[in-house]
Design a protein around this motif. Structure first.
Motif, mmCIF file in Angstrom:
data_model
loop_
_atom_site.group_PDB
_atom_site.id
_atom_site.type_symbol
_atom_site.label_atom_id
_atom_site.label_comp_id
_atom_site.label_asym_id
_atom_site.label_seq_id
_atom_site.Cartn_x
_atom_site.Cartn_y
_atom_site.Cartn_z
ATOM 1 N N GLY A 104 0.762 -1.279 0.144
ATOM 2 C CA GLY A 104 -0.043 -0.024 0.098
ATOM 3 C C GLY A 104 0.864 1.420 0.131
ATOM 4 O O GLY A 104 0.757 2.197 0.941
ATOM 5 N N GLY A 123 2.729 11.824 10.188
ATOM 6 C CA GLY A 123 2.037 11.005 9.304
ATOM 7 C C GLY A 123 0.298 11.160 9.569
ATOM 8 O O GLY A 123 0.231 11.708 10.299
ATOM 9 N N THR A 124 -0.275 10.693 8.434
ATOM 10 C CA THR A 124 -1.706 10.805 8.695
ATOM 11 C C THR A 124 -2.249 9.766 9.666
ATOM 12 O O THR A 124 -3.181 10.150 10.574
ATOM 13 C CB THR A 124 -2.414 10.472 7.247
ATOM 14 O OG1 THR A 124 -1.751 11.151 6.037
ATOM 15 C CG2 THR A 124 -3.844 10.553 7.086
ATOM 16 N N SER A 125 -1.567 8.955 10.011
ATOM 17 C CA SER A 125 -1.762 7.922 11.148
ATOM 18 C C SER A 125 -1.768 8.583 12.471
ATOM 19 O O SER A 125 -2.745 8.573 13.288
ATOM 20 C CB SER A 125 -1.021 6.919 10.957
ATOM 21 O OG SER A 125 -0.791 6.076 10.141
ATOM 22 N N LEU A 132 -4.850 10.704 12.589
ATOM 23 C CA LEU A 132 -6.136 9.996 12.904
ATOM 24 C C LEU A 132 -5.958 9.452 14.397
ATOM 25 O O LEU A 132 -7.175 9.756 15.234
ATOM 26 C CB LEU A 132 -6.103 8.545 12.186
ATOM 27 C CG LEU A 132 -6.465 8.564 10.788
ATOM 28 C CD1 LEU A 132 -6.010 7.373 9.985
ATOM 29 C CD2 LEU A 132 -7.909 8.976 10.603
ATOM 30 N N PHE A 179 -10.122 1.055 5.952
ATOM 31 C CA PHE A 179 -8.905 1.335 6.112
ATOM 32 C C PHE A 179 -8.743 0.935 7.613
ATOM 33 O O PHE A 179 -9.165 1.029 8.502
ATOM 34 C CB PHE A 179 -8.263 2.558 6.204
ATOM 35 C CG PHE A 179 -6.921 2.797 6.527
ATOM 36 C CD1 PHE A 179 -5.822 1.746 6.056
ATOM 37 C CD2 PHE A 179 -6.534 3.608 7.284
ATOM 38 C CE1 PHE A 179 -4.520 2.216 6.526
ATOM 39 C CE2 PHE A 179 -5.243 3.774 7.790
ATOM 40 C CZ PHE A 179 -4.312 3.047 7.356
ATOM 41 N N TYR A 212 -8.859 2.239 11.129
ATOM 42 C CA TYR A 212 -10.067 2.884 11.955
ATOM 43 C C TYR A 212 -10.681 1.904 12.721
ATOM 44 O O TYR A 212 -10.865 2.401 13.919
ATOM 45 C CB TYR A 212 -10.949 3.137 10.628
ATOM 46 C CG TYR A 212 -11.017 3.960 9.525
ATOM 47 C CD1 TYR A 212 -9.767 4.935 9.587
ATOM 48 C CD2 TYR A 212 -11.350 3.930 8.257
ATOM 49 C CE1 TYR A 212 -9.218 5.700 8.468
ATOM 50 C CE2 TYR A 212 -11.204 4.859 7.064
ATOM 51 C CZ TYR A 212 -10.083 5.711 7.403
ATOM 52 O OH TYR A 212 -9.611 6.419 6.414
ATOM 53 N N ASN A 257 -13.861 7.931 3.746
ATOM 54 C CA ASN A 257 -12.432 7.870 3.169
ATOM 55 C C ASN A 257 -12.785 7.705 1.581
ATOM 56 O O ASN A 257 -12.927 6.663 1.093
ATOM 57 C CB ASN A 257 -11.707 6.528 3.650
ATOM 58 C CG ASN A 257 -10.350 6.154 2.987
ATOM 59 O OD1 ASN A 257 -9.962 5.292 2.703
ATOM 60 N ND2 ASN A 257 -9.533 7.238 2.609
ATOM 61 N N ASN A 306 -9.336 3.165 0.573
ATOM 62 C CA ASN A 306 -8.586 2.052 0.574
ATOM 63 C C ASN A 306 -9.558 1.111 1.692
ATOM 64 O O ASN A 306 -9.738 1.482 2.502
ATOM 65 C CB ASN A 306 -7.303 2.242 1.476
ATOM 66 C CG ASN A 306 -6.249 1.198 1.702
ATOM 67 O OD1 ASN A 306 -6.670 0.215 1.249
ATOM 68 N ND2 ASN A 306 -5.213 1.363 2.665
ATOM 69 N N ASP A 340 -10.931 11.295 5.588
ATOM 70 C CA ASP A 340 -9.425 10.915 5.420
ATOM 71 C C ASP A 340 -9.239 10.949 3.939
ATOM 72 O O ASP A 340 -9.899 10.367 3.181
ATOM 73 C CB ASP A 340 -9.274 9.452 5.787
ATOM 74 C CG ASP A 340 -7.893 9.004 5.639
ATOM 75 O OD1 ASP A 340 -7.350 9.685 4.789
ATOM 76 O OD2 ASP A 340 -7.494 7.787 6.417
ATOM 77 N N ILE A 387 -6.304 11.126 2.167
ATOM 78 C CA ILE A 387 -4.876 10.760 2.019
ATOM 79 C C ILE A 387 -4.619 10.490 0.337
ATOM 80 O O ILE A 387 -3.645 10.746 -0.308
ATOM 81 C CB ILE A 387 -4.288 9.665 3.001
ATOM 82 C CG1 ILE A 387 -2.735 9.769 2.896
ATOM 83 C CG2 ILE A 387 -5.055 8.464 2.626
ATOM 84 C CD1 ILE A 387 -2.036 8.775 3.756
ATOM 85 N N TYR A 388 -5.753 10.090 -0.212
ATOM 86 C CA TYR A 388 -5.356 9.885 -1.712
ATOM 87 C C TYR A 388 -5.988 10.675 -2.819
ATOM 88 O O TYR A 388 -6.245 10.425 -3.618
ATOM 89 C CB TYR A 388 -6.133 8.391 -1.972
ATOM 90 C CG TYR A 388 -5.491 7.416 -1.180
ATOM 91 C CD1 TYR A 388 -4.228 6.688 -1.715
ATOM 92 C CD2 TYR A 388 -6.009 6.622 -0.056
ATOM 93 C CE1 TYR A 388 -3.801 5.649 -1.042
ATOM 94 C CE2 TYR A 388 -5.250 5.844 0.548
ATOM 95 C CZ TYR A 388 -4.403 5.012 0.246
ATOM 96 O OH TYR A 388 -3.673 4.160 0.925
ATOM 97 N N LYS A 390 1.259 9.142 0.391
ATOM 98 C CA LYS A 390 0.893 8.493 -0.895
ATOM 99 C C LYS A 390 1.012 9.308 -2.004
ATOM 100 O O LYS A 390 0.780 8.721 -3.220
ATOM 101 C CB LYS A 390 -0.578 8.086 -0.784
ATOM 102 C CG LYS A 390 -1.234 7.325 0.232
ATOM 103 C CD LYS A 390 -0.534 6.020 0.654
ATOM 104 C CE LYS A 390 -0.651 5.407 2.107
ATOM 105 N NZ LYS A 390 -0.716 4.131 2.218
ATOM 106 N N ARG A 444 7.130 10.357 7.602
ATOM 107 C CA ARG A 444 6.222 10.619 8.624
ATOM 108 C C ARG A 444 5.550 12.210 8.664
ATOM 109 O O ARG A 444 6.042 12.958 9.535
ATOM 110 C CB ARG A 444 6.145 10.203 9.986
ATOM 111 C CG ARG A 444 6.735 8.923 9.949
ATOM 112 C CD ARG A 444 6.194 7.752 9.417
ATOM 113 N NE ARG A 444 4.924 7.654 10.078
ATOM 114 C CZ ARG A 444 3.984 7.616 8.981
ATOM 115 N NH1 ARG A 444 4.149 7.446 7.980
ATOM 116 N NH2 ARG A 444 2.554 7.434 9.654
ATOM 117 N N TYR A 464 -5.718 0.756 -5.706
ATOM 118 C CA TYR A 464 -6.390 -0.571 -5.143
ATOM 119 C C TYR A 464 -7.556 -0.693 -5.843
ATOM 120 O O TYR A 464 -8.336 -0.027 -6.260
ATOM 121 C CB TYR A 464 -6.803 -0.479 -3.606
ATOM 122 C CG TYR A 464 -5.760 0.278 -2.796
ATOM 123 C CD1 TYR A 464 -4.575 -0.850 -2.427
ATOM 124 C CD2 TYR A 464 -5.803 1.347 -2.103
ATOM 125 C CE1 TYR A 464 -3.587 -0.194 -1.599
ATOM 126 C CE2 TYR A 464 -4.759 2.147 -1.240
ATOM 127 C CZ TYR A 464 -3.825 1.322 -0.923
ATOM 128 O OH TYR A 464 -2.929 1.803 0.056
#
Ligand code: PMP
Length: 375
Positions: free
Chosen positions: A34, A93-95, A98, A119, A122, A163, A167, A195, A197-198, A228, A236, A311
């Motif tokens: 990913g 990072g996006t993590s 979140l 994803f 979550y 999202n 993903n 979210d 991120i893409y 991404k 990060r 994906y």
């Protein structure tokens, strides 16, 4: 070691099993990953190196370098989202974003709605902090509808995570779907966490409609980052844009946890990463999307056409994604079972962040597997 209860709320057994099965493969066709298959662009690397050489190696302010926060805010302002992006925090990072949003907003027992497939983070992060994931089953077309949202809602729901592009399905929600979801969230008083991120990996005309555009800005939050788009997964760098009081709460939590996002990554994002032109990369991925989608449909796979991300999420022949992925791995093809991203196990995820040659190789193996699947 005696672990805290919460430790057992994280279950990574599904994906670990795949890694174990894959460990002995020699030169597998790996369509499981990913992350982008290109390296960080040179201009972004140079900006980071320059930052390091010029001593930008210390803690930054907790919420991030002010000029970067301003740049991110200006980006949302220019998109007409000033009401949502009242303030911005830069995160690991996006993590990281979140994690901080969930920690700041959810008490144990609070419920979090999310489209299934989801994803992975979550579900597991929600469980980890004692919140309860509520799955909005979106099979078989992965669309968000009022009925599907209603079916998952309970009076304890506090948040809806959106999202798009998605993903693991690659779905790009339409304006109508997002309007409906925004209206639903407002009626129920839910926080919308979008979210995005893409956001730069979108292959349809009209681009990406923000999931944060249709709900009350006072309860709407965007998370995104550069993992991404400019492939900075290891650096990060992510962020959250949202109401001032939320960003303040997240900064306080960040102060006593992550402290700040890595300084050279922030400098590189400011100098080059945020402005990187994604047009060529988008075209490259659009071609790959077409290749894999066409290939799968010609073989007879039951699959939706992804509008974004990298994906695609076909139905497993025979209906058991776990068993199918085991057979794929036996045949040297690495893909991920849908059960990692879902309460259902009927599908599997292919990442098309891979060369056209690898994708063609993958299709050949998938063709062989289909021929061997009992009807
Ligand atoms: N959100 C989604 C939907 C993702 O797919 C990922 C990465 N796989 C993340 C967030 C986390 O990204 P980051 O590397 O910036 O933490």
């Amino acid at each position: 070691m005696q672990f805290a209860q919460r430790r057992h709320q994280i279950d990574s057994s599904g994906i670990r099993r795949i890694f174990d099965l894959a460990a002995n493969l020699k030169d597998p066709c790996n369509l499981s990953i990913g992350l982008p298959d290109y390296d960080v662009p040179d201009v972004v690397k140079e900006a980071a190196i320059d930052a390091i050489l010029h001593g930008k190696n210390r803690y930054t302010l907790t919420a991030g370098i002010p000029a970067l926060r301003q740049k991110i805010k200006a980006m949302y302002d220019a998109r007409g989202q000033a009401a949502v992006a009242q303030d911005v925090i830069v995160t690991s990072g996006t993590s990281g974003a979140l994690f901080l949003v969930l920690l700041a907003l959810l008490d144990p027992g609070d419920e979090v709605m999310m489209a299934d497939p989801f994803f992975v983070m979550y579900k597991h992060l929600s469980n980890f902090i004692g919140a309860v994931p509520r799955m909005v089953d979106t099979y078989p077309d992965f669309r968000l509808t009022r009925e599907r949202l209603e079916a998952a809602w309970t009076p304890r729901c506090k948040m809806l995570i959106l999202n798009s592009p998605n993903n693991p399905t690659g779905r790009l929600y339409t304006r109508e779907e997002l309007e409906e979801a925004g209206r639903f969230a407002d009626e129920k008083g839910l926080v919308v966490l979008s979210d995005e991120i893409y956001e730069h990996l979108v292959y349809e005309d009209g681009g990406c409609v923000s999931g944060a555009a249709f709900s009350d800005p006072a309860r709407t939050v965007i998370v995104s980052g550069l993992s991404k788009s400019v492939a900075m997964t290891g650096w990060r760098l992510g962020w959250c844009a949202g109401p001032k009081d939320l960003i303040k709460a997240m900064s306080e939590i960040q102060q006593y946890s992550f402290v700040c996002a890595p300084a050279p990554a922030q400098e590189a994002a400011l100098a080059a990463g945020m402005d990187f032109d994604m047009a060529e990369i988008r075209q490259l991925y659009a071609r790959r999307r077409d290749l894999i989608y066409r290939g799968l449909t010609e073989l007879g796979y039951d699959v939706e056409r992804p509008g974004g991300a990298f994906y695609i999420f076909p139905k497993a022949p025979g209906g058991d994604g776990d068993a199918f992925v085991e057979r794929a791995i036996e045949n040297n093809l690495l893909i991920v079972p849908g059960s990692v991203f879902s309460e259902r196990r009927s599908h599997f995820r292919i990442s098309f962040a891979a060369s056209e040659r690898q994708l063609e190789r993958g299709l050949e193996i998938l063709s062989g597997l289909l021929a061997k699947t009992p009807a």
